[in-house]
Design a protein around this motif. Structure first.
Motif, PDB file in Angstrom:
ATOM      1  N   MET A   1      -6.495   9.649 -17.346  1.00 30.13           N
ATOM      2  CA  MET A   1      -7.412  10.205 -16.159  1.00 30.13           C
ATOM      3  C   MET A   1      -7.719  11.693 -16.178  1.00 30.13           C
ATOM      4  N   GLU A   2      -6.821  12.163 -16.318  1.00 27.33           N
ATOM      5  CA  GLU A   2      -6.944  13.732 -16.400  1.00 27.33           C
ATOM      6  C   GLU A   2      -7.697  14.127 -17.862  1.00 27.33           C
ATOM      7  N   ARG A   3      -7.640  13.724 -18.753  1.00 26.60           N
ATOM      8  CA  ARG A   3      -8.546  13.807 -20.012  1.00 26.60           C
ATOM      9  C   ARG A   3     -10.129  13.114 -19.602  1.00 26.60           C
ATOM     10  N   LEU A   4     -10.250  12.156 -18.984  1.00 24.50           N
ATOM     11  CA  LEU A   4     -11.530  11.866 -18.631  1.00 24.50           C
ATOM     12  C   LEU A   4     -12.239  12.762 -17.452  1.00 24.50           C
ATOM     13  N   ARG A   5     -11.618  13.215 -16.720  1.00 24.19           N
ATOM     14  CA  ARG A   5     -12.121  14.102 -15.718  1.00 24.19           C
ATOM     15  C   ARG A   5     -12.260  15.468 -16.570  1.00 24.19           C
ATOM     16  N   GLU A   6     -11.461  16.029 -17.219  1.00 22.04           N
ATOM     17  CA  GLU A   6     -11.672  17.107 -18.229  1.00 22.04           C
ATOM     18  C   GLU A   6     -13.040  17.078 -19.165  1.00 22.04           C
TER      19      GLU A   6
ATOM     20  N   ASP B   1       0.653  -1.211   0.040  1.00 18.26           N
ATOM     21  CA  ASP B   1       0.091  -0.118   0.005  1.00 18.26           C
ATOM     22  C   ASP B   1       0.940   1.151   0.197  1.00 18.26           C
ATOM     23  N   GLU B   2       1.737   1.280   0.889  1.00 16.25           N
ATOM     24  CA  GLU B   2       2.781   2.468   0.770  1.00 16.25           C
ATOM     25  C   GLU B   2       3.583   2.627  -0.448  1.00 16.25           C
ATOM     26  N   GLU B   3       3.835   1.437  -1.123  1.00 16.85           N
ATOM     27  CA  GLU B   3       4.675   1.684  -2.511  1.00 16.85           C
ATOM     28  C   GLU B   3       3.420   2.194  -3.317  1.00 16.85           C
ATOM     29  N   ILE B   4       2.497   1.612  -3.572  1.00 12.33           N
ATOM     30  CA  ILE B   4       1.532   2.180  -4.315  1.00 12.33           C
ATOM     31  C   ILE B   4       1.291   3.764  -4.346  1.00 12.33           C
ATOM     32  N   GLU B   5       1.147   4.036  -2.945  1.00 13.25           N
ATOM     33  CA  GLU B   5       0.876   5.463  -2.718  1.00 13.25           C
ATOM     34  C   GLU B   5       1.928   6.330  -3.164  1.00 13.25           C
ATOM     35  N   ARG B   6       3.364   5.778  -2.550  1.00 14.40           N
ATOM     36  CA  ARG B   6       4.431   6.665  -3.146  1.00 14.40           C
ATOM     37  C   ARG B   6       4.504   6.697  -4.794  1.00 14.40           C
ATOM     38  N   LEU B   7       4.077   5.741  -5.428  1.00 14.15           N
ATOM     39  CA  LEU B   7       4.238   5.904  -6.696  1.00 14.15           C
ATOM     40  C   LEU B   7       3.311   6.711  -7.490  1.00 14.15           C
ATOM     41  N   ARG B   8       1.998   6.828  -6.647  1.00 13.62           N
ATOM     42  CA  ARG B   8       0.838   7.670  -7.040  1.00 13.62           C
ATOM     43  C   ARG B   8       1.524   9.279  -6.940  1.00 13.62           C
ATOM     44  N   GLN B   9       1.944   9.393  -5.843  1.00 12.93           N
ATOM     45  CA  GLN B   9       2.574  10.847  -5.483  1.00 12.93           C
ATOM     46  C   GLN B   9       3.767  10.909  -6.427  1.00 12.93           C
ATOM     47  N   GLU B  10       4.585  10.146  -6.799  1.00 10.25           N
ATOM     48  CA  GLU B  10       5.525  10.303  -7.807  1.00 10.25           C
ATOM     49  C   GLU B  10       5.290  10.777  -9.284  1.00 10.25           C
ATOM     50  N   LEU B  11       4.151   9.721  -9.635  1.00 17.48           N
ATOM     51  CA  LEU B  11       3.839  10.051 -11.097  1.00 17.48           C
ATOM     52  C   LEU B  11       2.702  10.615 -11.378  1.00 17.48           C
ATOM     53  N   GLY B  12       2.220  11.104 -10.322  1.00 22.56           N
ATOM     54  CA  GLY B  12       0.567  11.763 -10.576  1.00 22.56           C
ATOM     55  C   GLY B  12      -0.304  10.857 -11.283  1.00 22.56           C
ATOM     56  N   ASN B  13      -1.325  11.523 -11.646  1.00 23.68           N
ATOM     57  CA  ASN B  13      -2.434  10.831 -12.149  1.00 23.68           C
ATOM     58  C   ASN B  13      -1.923  10.485 -13.690  1.00 23.68           C
ATOM     59  N   PRO B  14      -2.214   9.451 -14.516  1.00 21.75           N
ATOM     60  CA  PRO B  14      -2.040   9.116 -16.055  1.00 21.75           C
ATOM     61  C   PRO B  14      -2.923  10.208 -16.771  1.00 21.75           C
TER      62      PRO B  14
END
Length: 107
Positions: free
Chosen positions: A95-100, A79-92
Motif C-alpha cells: 500500500m505504501e508503494r502504491l501511494r508512492e 471492527d475493534e479488532e480490525i482497527e487494533r490490528l491496523r494500528q499495530e501493523l500499520g499499512n502493508p
C-alpha cells in the motif's frame, strides 16, 4: 466437537457457543455478514452456497434476527479488532508503494 441445540431447526451452538449452521462448518455470522454486505436475499444466499438448503438459510437468518444484540456486539468486536490490528501493523508495504507511485504520477 459437542454441539448444543438452539430451538432453531438448522442452528447449533458449537463448544464455544458460536451459532453454526447444522451439518456444515459455516457460522451463522458469516452468512449474515454476506446478507448485510451484499444485500443478498435468502434465495441468493442459498444460490451462493449450494450446499445449504433454503431451510438452513431461513433458520440462520431467523436466529440472527432473534439475537440482534449479540450479533451487533460480535460485529463491533470484529471492527475493534480490525482497527487494533491496523494500528499495530500499520499499512502493508504494498500500500505504501502504491501511494508512492500514485503521488509521483500526480506530481
Amino acid at each position: 466437537m459437542a454441539m448444543v441445540e438452539t430451538g432453531y431447526k438448522h442452528v447449533l451452538l458449537d463448544e464455544r457457543g458460536v451459532p453454526t449452521i447444522a451439518g456444515t462448518s459455516m457460522k451463522v455470522i458469516e452468512l449474515v455478514a454476506e446478507h448485510i454486505a451484499w444485500y443478498w436475499s435468502s434465495q441468493e444466499l442459498q444460490y451462493q452456497h449450494p450446499y445449504l438448503t433454503l431451510g438452513q438459510v431461513f433458520s440462520a437468518l431467523a436466529y440472527y434476527n432473534d439475537h440482534l444484540p449479540e450479533f451487533e456486539r460480535w460485529f463491533q468486536e470484529e471492527d475493534e479488532e480490525i482497527e487494533r490490528l491496523r494500528q499495530e501493523l500499520g499499512n502493508p508495504p504494498v500500500m505504501e508503494r502504491l501511494r508512492e507511485l500514485k503521488s509521483r504520477r500526480t506530481a
